[in-house]
Design a protein around this motif. Structure first.
Motif, PDB file in Angstrom:
ATOM      1  N   ARG A 103      69.637  21.780 -38.044  1.00  0.00           N
ATOM      2  CA  ARG A 103      68.422  21.633 -37.254  1.00  0.00           C
ATOM      3  C   ARG A 103      67.261  22.250 -38.035  1.00  0.00           C
ATOM      4  NH1 ARG A 103      71.212  25.706 -34.456  1.00  0.00           N
ATOM      5  NH2 ARG A 103      70.188  27.751 -34.560  1.00  0.00           N
ATOM      6  N   VAL A 104      66.070  21.748 -37.774  1.00  0.00           N
ATOM      7  CA  VAL A 104      64.871  22.225 -38.455  1.00  0.00           C
ATOM      8  C   VAL A 104      64.408  23.519 -37.804  1.00  0.00           C
ATOM      9  CG1 VAL A 104      62.458  21.698 -39.002  1.00  0.00           C
ATOM     10  CG2 VAL A 104      64.195  19.897 -39.129  1.00  0.00           C
ATOM     11  N   ILE A 105      64.103  24.534 -38.624  1.00  0.00           N
ATOM     12  CA  ILE A 105      63.655  25.820 -38.093  1.00  0.00           C
ATOM     13  C   ILE A 105      62.225  26.152 -38.526  1.00  0.00           C
ATOM     14  CG2 ILE A 105      65.970  26.777 -37.826  1.00  0.00           C
ATOM     15  CD1 ILE A 105      65.577  28.235 -40.503  1.00  0.00           C
ATOM     16  N   ALA A 106      61.580  25.274 -39.272  1.00  0.00           N
ATOM     17  CA  ALA A 106      60.170  25.432 -39.631  1.00  0.00           C
ATOM     18  C   ALA A 106      59.325  24.617 -38.653  1.00  0.00           C
ATOM     19  CB  ALA A 106      59.928  24.942 -41.054  1.00  0.00           C
ATOM     20  N   HIS A 180      63.508  34.718 -31.467  1.00  0.00           N
ATOM     21  CA  HIS A 180      62.817  33.532 -30.953  1.00  0.00           C
ATOM     22  C   HIS A 180      61.307  33.765 -30.833  1.00  0.00           C
ATOM     23  CE1 HIS A 180      64.125  35.851 -27.397  1.00  0.00           C
ATOM     24  NE2 HIS A 180      63.031  35.396 -26.803  1.00  0.00           N
ATOM     25  N   ALA A 181      60.886  35.011 -30.656  1.00  0.00           N
ATOM     26  CA  ALA A 181      59.450  35.285 -30.603  1.00  0.00           C
ATOM     27  C   ALA A 181      58.797  35.032 -31.963  1.00  0.00           C
ATOM     28  CB  ALA A 181      59.211  36.718 -30.154  1.00  0.00           C
ATOM     29  N   ALA A 182      59.535  35.277 -33.048  1.00  0.00           N
ATOM     30  CA  ALA A 182      59.004  34.998 -34.383  1.00  0.00           C
ATOM     31  C   ALA A 182      58.790  33.499 -34.573  1.00  0.00           C
ATOM     32  CB  ALA A 182      59.948  35.542 -35.443  1.00  0.00           C
ATOM     33  N   VAL A 183      59.662  32.681 -33.985  1.00  0.00           N
ATOM     34  CA  VAL A 183      59.474  31.227 -34.051  1.00  0.00           C
ATOM     35  C   VAL A 183      58.186  30.842 -33.338  1.00  0.00           C
ATOM     36  CG1 VAL A 183      60.458  28.983 -33.476  1.00  0.00           C
ATOM     37  CG2 VAL A 183      61.971  30.865 -34.145  1.00  0.00           C
ATOM     38  N   ALA A 184      57.979  31.400 -32.153  1.00  0.00           N
ATOM     39  CA  ALA A 184      56.756  31.108 -31.396  1.00  0.00           C
ATOM     40  C   ALA A 184      55.519  31.507 -32.184  1.00  0.00           C
ATOM     41  CB  ALA A 184      56.789  31.822 -30.053  1.00  0.00           C
ATOM     42  N   GLU A 185      55.580  32.643 -32.868  1.00  0.00           N
ATOM     43  CA  GLU A 185      54.430  33.099 -33.651  1.00  0.00           C
ATOM     44  C   GLU A 185      54.054  32.107 -34.746  1.00  0.00           C
ATOM     45  OE1 GLU A 185      54.112  37.793 -33.944  1.00  0.00           O
ATOM     46  OE2 GLU A 185      56.175  37.142 -34.322  1.00  0.00           O
ATOM     47  N   ARG A 186      55.039  31.414 -35.294  1.00  0.00           N
ATOM     48  CA  ARG A 186      54.742  30.448 -36.357  1.00  0.00           C
ATOM     49  C   ARG A 186      53.984  29.232 -35.833  1.00  0.00           C
ATOM     50  NH1 ARG A 186      60.085  31.882 -38.209  1.00  0.00           N
ATOM     51  NH2 ARG A 186      61.005  29.900 -37.559  1.00  0.00           N
ATOM     52  N   LEU A 187      53.900  29.092 -34.514  1.00  0.00           N
ATOM     53  CA  LEU A 187      53.197  27.957 -33.921  1.00  0.00           C
ATOM     54  C   LEU A 187      51.801  28.319 -33.420  1.00  0.00           C
ATOM     55  CD1 LEU A 187      56.242  26.428 -32.037  1.00  0.00           C
ATOM     56  CD2 LEU A 187      54.990  25.340 -33.906  1.00  0.00           C
ATOM     57  N   VAL A 188      51.341  29.536 -33.699  1.00  0.00           N
ATOM     58  CA  VAL A 188      49.987  29.926 -33.302  1.00  0.00           C
ATOM     59  C   VAL A 188      48.974  28.937 -33.880  1.00  0.00           C
ATOM     60  CG1 VAL A 188      48.185  31.670 -33.599  1.00  0.00           C
ATOM     61  CG2 VAL A 188      50.495  32.373 -32.991  1.00  0.00           C
ATOM     62  N   GLY A 189      48.084  28.476 -33.025  1.00  0.00           N
ATOM     63  CA  GLY A 189      47.065  27.511 -33.447  1.00  0.00           C
ATOM     64  C   GLY A 189      47.446  26.071 -33.223  1.00  0.00           C
ATOM     65  N   ALA A 190      48.719  25.785 -32.936  1.00  0.00           N
ATOM     66  CA  ALA A 190      49.109  24.403 -32.637  1.00  0.00           C
ATOM     67  C   ALA A 190      48.378  23.950 -31.375  1.00  0.00           C
ATOM     68  CB  ALA A 190      50.617  24.311 -32.426  1.00  0.00           C
ATOM     69  N   SER A 205      55.800  25.306 -21.690  1.00  0.00           N
ATOM     70  CA  SER A 205      57.262  25.379 -21.593  1.00  0.00           C
ATOM     71  C   SER A 205      57.934  24.836 -22.848  1.00  0.00           C
ATOM     72  CB  SER A 205      57.755  24.631 -20.352  1.00  0.00           C
ATOM     73  OG  SER A 205      57.292  23.295 -20.330  1.00  0.00           O
ATOM     74  N   ALA A 206      57.273  23.914 -23.554  1.00  0.00           N
ATOM     75  CA  ALA A 206      57.834  23.427 -24.819  1.00  0.00           C
ATOM     76  C   ALA A 206      57.837  24.533 -25.866  1.00  0.00           C
ATOM     77  CB  ALA A 206      57.050  22.224 -25.325  1.00  0.00           C
ATOM     78  N   LEU A 207      56.808  25.379 -25.885  1.00  0.00           N
ATOM     79  CA  LEU A 207      56.782  26.500 -26.821  1.00  0.00           C
ATOM     80  C   LEU A 207      57.992  27.391 -26.603  1.00  0.00           C
ATOM     81  CD1 LEU A 207      55.282  28.200 -28.986  1.00  0.00           C
ATOM     82  CD2 LEU A 207      54.163  29.395 -27.084  1.00  0.00           C
ATOM     83  N   VAL A 208      58.299  27.680 -25.347  1.00  0.00           N
ATOM     84  CA  VAL A 208      59.463  28.509 -25.024  1.00  0.00           C
ATOM     85  C   VAL A 208      60.749  27.788 -25.407  1.00  0.00           C
ATOM     86  CG1 VAL A 208      60.779  29.520 -23.121  1.00  0.00           C
ATOM     87  CG2 VAL A 208      58.293  29.793 -23.201  1.00  0.00           C
ATOM     88  N   GLN A 209      60.867  26.528 -25.010  1.00  0.00           N
ATOM     89  CA  GLN A 209      62.089  25.783 -25.281  1.00  0.00           C
ATOM     90  C   GLN A 209      62.358  25.661 -26.772  1.00  0.00           C
ATOM     91  OE1 GLN A 209      62.282  21.471 -24.855  1.00  0.00           O
ATOM     92  NE2 GLN A 209      64.113  21.666 -23.573  1.00  0.00           N
ATOM     93  N   LEU A 210      61.357  25.265 -27.552  1.00  0.00           N
ATOM     94  CA  LEU A 210      61.550  25.083 -28.982  1.00  0.00           C
ATOM     95  C   LEU A 210      61.895  26.402 -29.669  1.00  0.00           C
ATOM     96  CD1 LEU A 210      58.619  22.645 -29.787  1.00  0.00           C
ATOM     97  CD2 LEU A 210      61.053  22.089 -29.739  1.00  0.00           C
ATOM     98  N   SER A 211      61.257  27.493 -29.250  1.00  0.00           N
ATOM     99  CA  SER A 211      61.523  28.790 -29.864  1.00  0.00           C
ATOM    100  C   SER A 211      62.968  29.209 -29.641  1.00  0.00           C
ATOM    101  CB  SER A 211      60.567  29.837 -29.297  1.00  0.00           C
ATOM    102  OG  SER A 211      59.221  29.505 -29.585  1.00  0.00           O
ATOM    103  N   MET A 271      43.311  25.789 -25.342  1.00  0.00           N
ATOM    104  CA  MET A 271      43.720  24.463 -25.823  1.00  0.00           C
ATOM    105  C   MET A 271      44.521  24.564 -27.115  1.00  0.00           C
ATOM    106  SD  MET A 271      43.203  22.169 -23.643  1.00  0.00           S
ATOM    107  CE  MET A 271      43.526  20.702 -24.598  1.00  0.00           C
ATOM    108  N   GLN A 272      45.334  25.605 -27.215  1.00  0.00           N
ATOM    109  CA  GLN A 272      46.213  25.791 -28.353  1.00  0.00           C
ATOM    110  C   GLN A 272      47.190  26.917 -28.038  1.00  0.00           C
ATOM    111  OE1 GLN A 272      43.722  26.875 -31.658  1.00  0.00           O
ATOM    112  NE2 GLN A 272      43.360  28.945 -30.924  1.00  0.00           N
ATOM    113  N   VAL A 273      48.124  27.142 -28.942  1.00  0.00           N
ATOM    114  CA  VAL A 273      49.003  28.311 -28.836  1.00  0.00           C
ATOM    115  C   VAL A 273      48.184  29.521 -29.254  1.00  0.00           C
ATOM    116  CG1 VAL A 273      51.098  29.425 -29.667  1.00  0.00           C
ATOM    117  CG2 VAL A 273      51.070  26.944 -29.306  1.00  0.00           C
ATOM    118  N   ALA A 274      48.069  30.488 -28.357  1.00  0.00           N
ATOM    119  CA  ALA A 274      47.204  31.634 -28.598  1.00  0.00           C
ATOM    120  C   ALA A 274      47.930  32.932 -28.262  1.00  0.00           C
ATOM    121  CB  ALA A 274      45.930  31.523 -27.755  1.00  0.00           C
ATOM    122  N   VAL A 275      47.474  34.008 -28.895  1.00  0.00           N
ATOM    123  CA  VAL A 275      47.986  35.356 -28.644  1.00  0.00           C
ATOM    124  C   VAL A 275      46.871  36.168 -28.000  1.00  0.00           C
ATOM    125  CG1 VAL A 275      48.858  37.473 -29.715  1.00  0.00           C
ATOM    126  CG2 VAL A 275      49.589  35.230 -30.582  1.00  0.00           C
TER     127      VAL A 275
END
Length: 300
Positions: A103-106, A180-190, A205-211, A271-275
């Motif tokens: 599976r893809v992890i990037a 899994h939180a590190a995965v979510a961090e890689r999507l910041v700005g999406a 919910s997709a951010l959570v699921q994918l992470s 309107m994006q993944v934000a912290v």
């Protein structure tokens, strides 16, 4: 008989899955045809129309049980990854072949025609997509030299056309564990996209699921499903017990903690993944009419 969730029940007024015979009334029943997604991502819609609401997306290599194919090019079926039911473009599916090996992890990774980063890419796979490596992928890569050994060769078939993927962007399909939180961090700005499920656009919910899927953990698709069954429940007022990876839910929304005070979430405000600080998000959501947090889940 208790009501069934229509998002997860392969039944409509004219047809139902054979497995539901005797449980759901329908004029006819159908056995599933196992298929897989060959597109990089396939839209799953609520009705067989291009302008119908986007409920979710099925990712490359994910399996789908198809119960009906109409003359207009739509397949009606159920995703095996999370049970979601809906309509997908039939051209985005092919009959299933060998089980995926990786599976893809990037957030996104390119497929190259040769094991060379300068080669024009054939396409790009999204996070959590499933692929099948060639049976001799390792031996061929080693024989090609050190540079080529950085790549995994994909098998042909099952919707794949071969090619090479950077090996560090893949994990074995059966592998589990990781942050899994590190995965979510890689999507910041999406960008935020209702129903989206890739780095080109996704919802909360997709951010959570994918992470979670990226580290080998199953996760349902929508926030209400996640609030009911992901991890362990915490008292809704136990904000001081939150730690990295835990989930905070509001009515129709979910975010993930990066530390005891910081939240990451895909949201319609930015309107994006934000912290942002959890306290600030809670105040803004309440002021906008979203109310207080409705559930907390420990996911560790």
């Amino acid at each position: 008989m208790s009501a069934r969730d229509p998002r997860l029940t392969p039944a409509r007024t004219d047809l139902a899955a054979e497995s539901l015979r005797g449980q759901v009334s329908a004029p006819r029943y159908a056995a599933p045809r196992r298929m897989v997604v060959r597109a990089y991502a396939a839209s799953l819609r609520r009705a067989p129309r291009r302008d119908a609401p986007l409920d979710t997306e099925a990712l490359h290599g994910e399996a789908v049980d198809v119960y009906d194919m109409d003359d207009e090019g739509w397949a009606w079926g159920q995703l095996l990854a999370d049970g979601y039911v809906g309509y997908l473009p039939a051209d985005d599916l092919v009959d299933a072949g060998p089980a995926p090996t990786h599976r893809v992890i990037a957030p996104r990774t390119f497929i190259y025609p040769t094991p060379d980063i300068k080669a024009p890419p054939l396409g790009a796979l999204p996070l959590a997509a499933s692929v099948t490596a060639g049976a001799d992928a390792t031996a061929k890569a080693a024989a090609a030299g050190a540079a080529a050994a950085r790549f995994t060769r994909l098998a042909q078939g099952n919707g794949q056309e071969g090619g090479y993927v950077y090996a560090a962007h893949l994990a074995p399909a059966a592998a589990a564990g990781g942050d899994h939180a590190a995965v979510a961090e890689r999507l910041v700005g999406a960008p935020y996209l209702w129903g989206g499920r890739t780095s080109l656009g996704l919802d909360c919910s997709a951010l959570v699921q994918l992470s979670l899927m990226a580290v080998g953990r199953a996760c349902p698709r929508d926030s209400d499903m996640q609030a009911a069954g992901v991890g362990e429940a915490l008292p809704v007022d136990a904000l001081d017990q939150l730690t990295r990876g835990d989930l905070v839910f509001w009515r129709g929304h979910v975010g993930m903690m990066l530390d005891p005070r910081t939240l990451i979430h895909a949201n319609g405000h930015h309107m994006q993944v934000a912290v942002e600080p959890l306290a600030g998000a809670m105040a803004r959501i309440a002021a906008a009419g979203g109310g207080p947090a409705t559930a907390l889940r420990a996911v560790r």
